[in-house]
Design a protein around this motif. Sequence first.
Motif, PDB file in Angstrom:
ATOM      1  N   VAL A 200       0.850  -1.197   0.000  1.00  0.00           N
ATOM      2  CA  VAL A 200       0.000   0.000   0.000  1.00  0.00           C
ATOM      3  C   VAL A 200       0.886   1.249   0.000  1.00  0.00           C
ATOM      4  CG1 VAL A 200      -1.700   1.340   1.312  1.00  0.00           C
ATOM      5  CG2 VAL A 200      -1.986  -1.131   1.072  1.00  0.00           C
ATOM      6  N   ASP A 204       1.351   4.045  -3.053  1.00  0.00           N
ATOM      7  CA  ASP A 204       1.066   5.451  -2.782  1.00  0.00           C
ATOM      8  C   ASP A 204       2.233   6.353  -3.189  1.00  0.00           C
ATOM      9  OD1 ASP A 204      -0.794   7.412  -1.622  1.00  0.00           O
ATOM     10  OD2 ASP A 204       0.860   7.755  -0.222  1.00  0.00           O
ATOM     11  N   ASP A 211      -4.106   5.921  -6.255  1.00  0.00           N
ATOM     12  CA  ASP A 211      -4.577   5.012  -5.212  1.00  0.00           C
ATOM     13  C   ASP A 211      -5.840   4.283  -5.676  1.00  0.00           C
ATOM     14  OD1 ASP A 211      -2.536   5.872  -3.601  1.00  0.00           O
ATOM     15  OD2 ASP A 211      -3.756   7.317  -2.505  1.00  0.00           O
ATOM     16  N   GLU A 212      -6.702   5.016  -6.363  1.00  0.00           N
ATOM     17  CA  GLU A 212      -7.949   4.415  -6.846  1.00  0.00           C
ATOM     18  C   GLU A 212      -7.665   3.256  -7.799  1.00  0.00           C
ATOM     19  OE1 GLU A 212      -9.035   8.005  -4.962  1.00  0.00           O
ATOM     20  OE2 GLU A 212      -7.503   7.629  -6.446  1.00  0.00           O
ATOM     21  N   ILE A 215      -6.538   0.048  -6.000  1.00  0.00           N
ATOM     22  CA  ILE A 215      -7.589  -0.760  -5.386  1.00  0.00           C
ATOM     23  C   ILE A 215      -8.496  -1.380  -6.432  1.00  0.00           C
ATOM     24  CG2 ILE A 215      -9.580  -0.665  -3.840  1.00  0.00           C
ATOM     25  CD1 ILE A 215      -6.613  -0.406  -2.675  1.00  0.00           C
ATOM     26  N   ARG A 223      -6.632  -7.629  -2.853  1.00  0.00           N
ATOM     27  CA  ARG A 223      -7.363  -6.424  -2.474  1.00  0.00           C
ATOM     28  C   ARG A 223      -7.957  -6.557  -1.072  1.00  0.00           C
ATOM     29  NH1 ARG A 223     -11.642  -3.894  -6.386  1.00  0.00           N
ATOM     30  NH2 ARG A 223     -12.210  -6.073  -6.537  1.00  0.00           N
ATOM     31  N   ARG A 227      -6.919  -4.342   2.371  1.00  0.00           N
ATOM     32  CA  ARG A 227      -7.963  -3.759   3.197  1.00  0.00           C
ATOM     33  C   ARG A 227      -7.609  -3.922   4.682  1.00  0.00           C
ATOM     34  NH1 ARG A 227     -13.479  -2.884   1.490  1.00  0.00           N
ATOM     35  NH2 ARG A 227     -14.821  -2.775   3.289  1.00  0.00           N
ATOM     36  N   ALA A 230      -5.555  -1.509   6.719  1.00  0.00           N
ATOM     37  CA  ALA A 230      -6.159  -0.343   7.362  1.00  0.00           C
ATOM     38  C   ALA A 230      -6.452  -0.621   8.840  1.00  0.00           C
ATOM     39  CB  ALA A 230      -7.449   0.043   6.632  1.00  0.00           C
TER      40      ALA A 230
ATOM     41  N   ILE B 283      -4.452   5.981   3.801  1.00  0.00           N
ATOM     42  CA  ILE B 283      -4.555   5.776   2.350  1.00  0.00           C
ATOM     43  C   ILE B 283      -5.682   4.789   2.052  1.00  0.00           C
ATOM     44  CG2 ILE B 283      -3.396   4.833   0.305  1.00  0.00           C
ATOM     45  CD1 ILE B 283      -0.706   5.565   1.798  1.00  0.00           C
ATOM     46  N   ARG B 284      -5.609   3.647   2.725  1.00  0.00           N
ATOM     47  CA  ARG B 284      -6.570   2.565   2.466  1.00  0.00           C
ATOM     48  C   ARG B 284      -7.994   2.989   2.813  1.00  0.00           C
ATOM     49  NH1 ARG B 284      -8.932  -0.226   0.394  1.00  0.00           N
ATOM     50  NH2 ARG B 284      -8.874  -2.450  -0.032  1.00  0.00           N
ATOM     51  N   ARG B 285      -8.130   3.697   3.942  1.00  0.00           N
ATOM     52  CA  ARG B 285      -9.464   4.145   4.359  1.00  0.00           C
ATOM     53  C   ARG B 285     -10.018   5.180   3.410  1.00  0.00           C
ATOM     54  NH1 ARG B 285     -10.230   4.286  10.793  1.00  0.00           N
ATOM     55  NH2 ARG B 285     -10.394   2.013  10.943  1.00  0.00           N
ATOM     56  N   ILE B 287      -9.561   5.379   0.331  1.00  0.00           N
ATOM     57  CA  ILE B 287     -10.064   4.692  -0.854  1.00  0.00           C
ATOM     58  C   ILE B 287     -11.396   4.023  -0.549  1.00  0.00           C
ATOM     59  CG2 ILE B 287      -9.613   2.833  -2.470  1.00  0.00           C
ATOM     60  CD1 ILE B 287      -6.560   3.501  -1.873  1.00  0.00           C
ATOM     61  N   ILE B 288     -11.488   3.395   0.619  1.00  0.00           N
ATOM     62  CA  ILE B 288     -12.741   2.726   0.994  1.00  0.00           C
ATOM     63  C   ILE B 288     -13.861   3.761   1.074  1.00  0.00           C
ATOM     64  CG2 ILE B 288     -13.974   1.445   2.792  1.00  0.00           C
ATOM     65  CD1 ILE B 288     -11.149   0.310   3.612  1.00  0.00           C
ATOM     66  N   GLN B 292     -14.438   3.577  -3.834  1.00  0.00           N
ATOM     67  CA  GLN B 292     -13.763   2.965  -4.974  1.00  0.00           C
ATOM     68  C   GLN B 292     -13.628   1.470  -4.791  1.00  0.00           C
ATOM     69  OE1 GLN B 292     -12.891   4.282  -7.819  1.00  0.00           O
ATOM     70  NE2 GLN B 292     -13.528   6.341  -7.284  1.00  0.00           N
ATOM     71  N   ASP B 293     -13.750   1.034  -3.556  1.00  0.00           N
ATOM     72  CA  ASP B 293     -13.567  -0.385  -3.292  1.00  0.00           C
ATOM     73  C   ASP B 293     -14.929  -1.059  -3.377  1.00  0.00           C
ATOM     74  OD1 ASP B 293     -12.605  -2.795  -2.686  1.00  0.00           O
ATOM     75  OD2 ASP B 293     -11.867  -2.294  -0.698  1.00  0.00           O
TER      76      ASP B 293
END
Lengths: 304, 304
Positions: A200, A204, A211-212, A215, A223, A227, A230, B283-285, B287-288, B292-293
């Motif tokens: 991740v 970045d 980032d989009e 994912i 994927r 997740r 996070a 970053i991950r959050r 995106i969520i 996008q996820d």
Amino acid sequence: MSVIYDRVALIGLGLIAGSMALAMREKGLAGQVHGYARSAETRDVAREIGLCDAIHNDVSVAVKDADLVVLAVPVGAMGDVAAEIAPHLKPGAVVTDVGSVKQSVIDAVAPHLPEGIHFIPGHPLAGTEHSGPRAGFASLFRNRWWLLTPLPDADEAQVARLEDLVRGIGANVERMDPGHHDLVLAVTSHTPHLIAYTMVGVADHLRRVTDEEVIKYSAAGFRDFTRIAASDPTMWRDVFLHNREATLDILGRFTEELFVLQRAIRMGDGQQLHDYFTRTRAIRRGIIEAGQDTDAPDFGRGKG
Amino acid sequence: MSVIYDRVALIGLGLIAGSMALAMREKGLAGQVHGYARSAETRDVAREIGLCDAIHNDVSVAVKDADLVVLAVPVGAMGDVAAEIAPHLKPGAVVTDVGSVKQSVIDAVAPHLPEGIHFIPGHPLAGTEHSGPRAGFASLFRNRWWLLTPLPDADEAQVARLEDLVRGIGANVERMDPGHHDLVLAVTSHTPHLIAYTMVGVADHLRRVTDEEVIKYSAAGFRDFTRIAASDPTMWRDVFLHNREATLDILGRFTEELFVLQRAIRMGDGQQLHDYFTRTRAIRRGIIEAGQDTDAPDFGRGKG
């Protein structure tokens, strides 16, 4: 199901303890569930959502008269919590924990507990990327593994009773030696998590890929895995600091092996890559065919 | 749905082509589906299970009169196949491929194709650990991405028509520049696959942990991912050899970053680990939360 412990105290009210509270109450496995969290905010949320029968501001009151005390705090905080609750434990109580590392928790907790307390360390292999009391849900442990690492002098009847609780909330139980647990988890969870965090981070930094995109187009399985990257940073910091030797051992082997493949790519050595992938395929298939891969993904075939 | 191509020729009859055949026939998107595979065994299996309307022993007969030709062979074999079929293609036919790398396929295929043939490279992001004609299933592409990387001079009407086919068999289409595709896939699929292969290899070398334990206790997501490491070795060898630059770039960044974390673990630098995990979490959050996820795993909550 019937009540297994008259009174349970949950110390720490995050995803795991919250899910335990909901599951135990749903299944009627505990007479009363008491809770404590260090943070006033967490306690307020837990009260607001009615997570437990009572939420206490004082940990010594929370554990009073409890037949089962569950330490559900980050691994690095286990020792301090054990020292704090030790004088207030009911004689004959069972103390368990839900830490992702077992030997260092045993080393930190066991010396504080008085004679007559049954300490049975444990680790539920379950989680999501969410944390805090609102993140809990009763089915979190359903069909998940819950590893117990009882000490050599453990009371068999007490271990069996804790296993009944764990099975009651839907998990599958296995017993394991603490050191072996830590090595197995370094391979299956800790190192892979570090890799997911790293991927991740790399993506970045890259800038040229958004980032989009990372994912959106991530390979199946991977994927879901990023997740998990996070997840709670404090929990994972403590996991790596407290399972240091095993994680460094596995990481060392991993990068060594990865360099061999990287070199084969650089040199254009197709034969070496093919041989390696054929070997790992055989390993992976052997396991699938042996029926060990029970919690199988279905790649969208919708068998479930 | 109505017929989009009167006659489709599938060159190579593995998981992807097999699934395309089943999906196109189920949805009535092709008048006739013809197939060819180099291996007599594969052709026999394809005939036995009735995968196509006709299976040919001669690739030049298979592509004859085809309105759409799909190259579904390993990336390293695309150039030879293109050279072989080129003299036999119907004027105005569309040629696409399903390779996981795009620039090298374009370099290998395009020079062979005569004027008037529409070459529209593509890549369905779908697969399982199984291969061969028996592995196909009609729903493989449902809700998966199918990336098209049309060349600058592509005929818009022909690209739109291929997109109709791809959507017809259930996939979501996006267009992308070939070089960007190769970089995005190096991040989201190729490097992660190499990592999955490596983790399976490391675990197997370890001896002290059994293969069964590795799979049984693997973290959610990661287990599904190692399953993919059982995929076709030839396909993956070719992916790494043909997306060499991008994969080596990402691998270099990845190991560099991993070493920083490894050193923090060795030094016991909890602050650095916490900071890193907090950043990747954000970053991950992000995106969520940006939604996008979309193809979200449910961690056993059974929302699906």
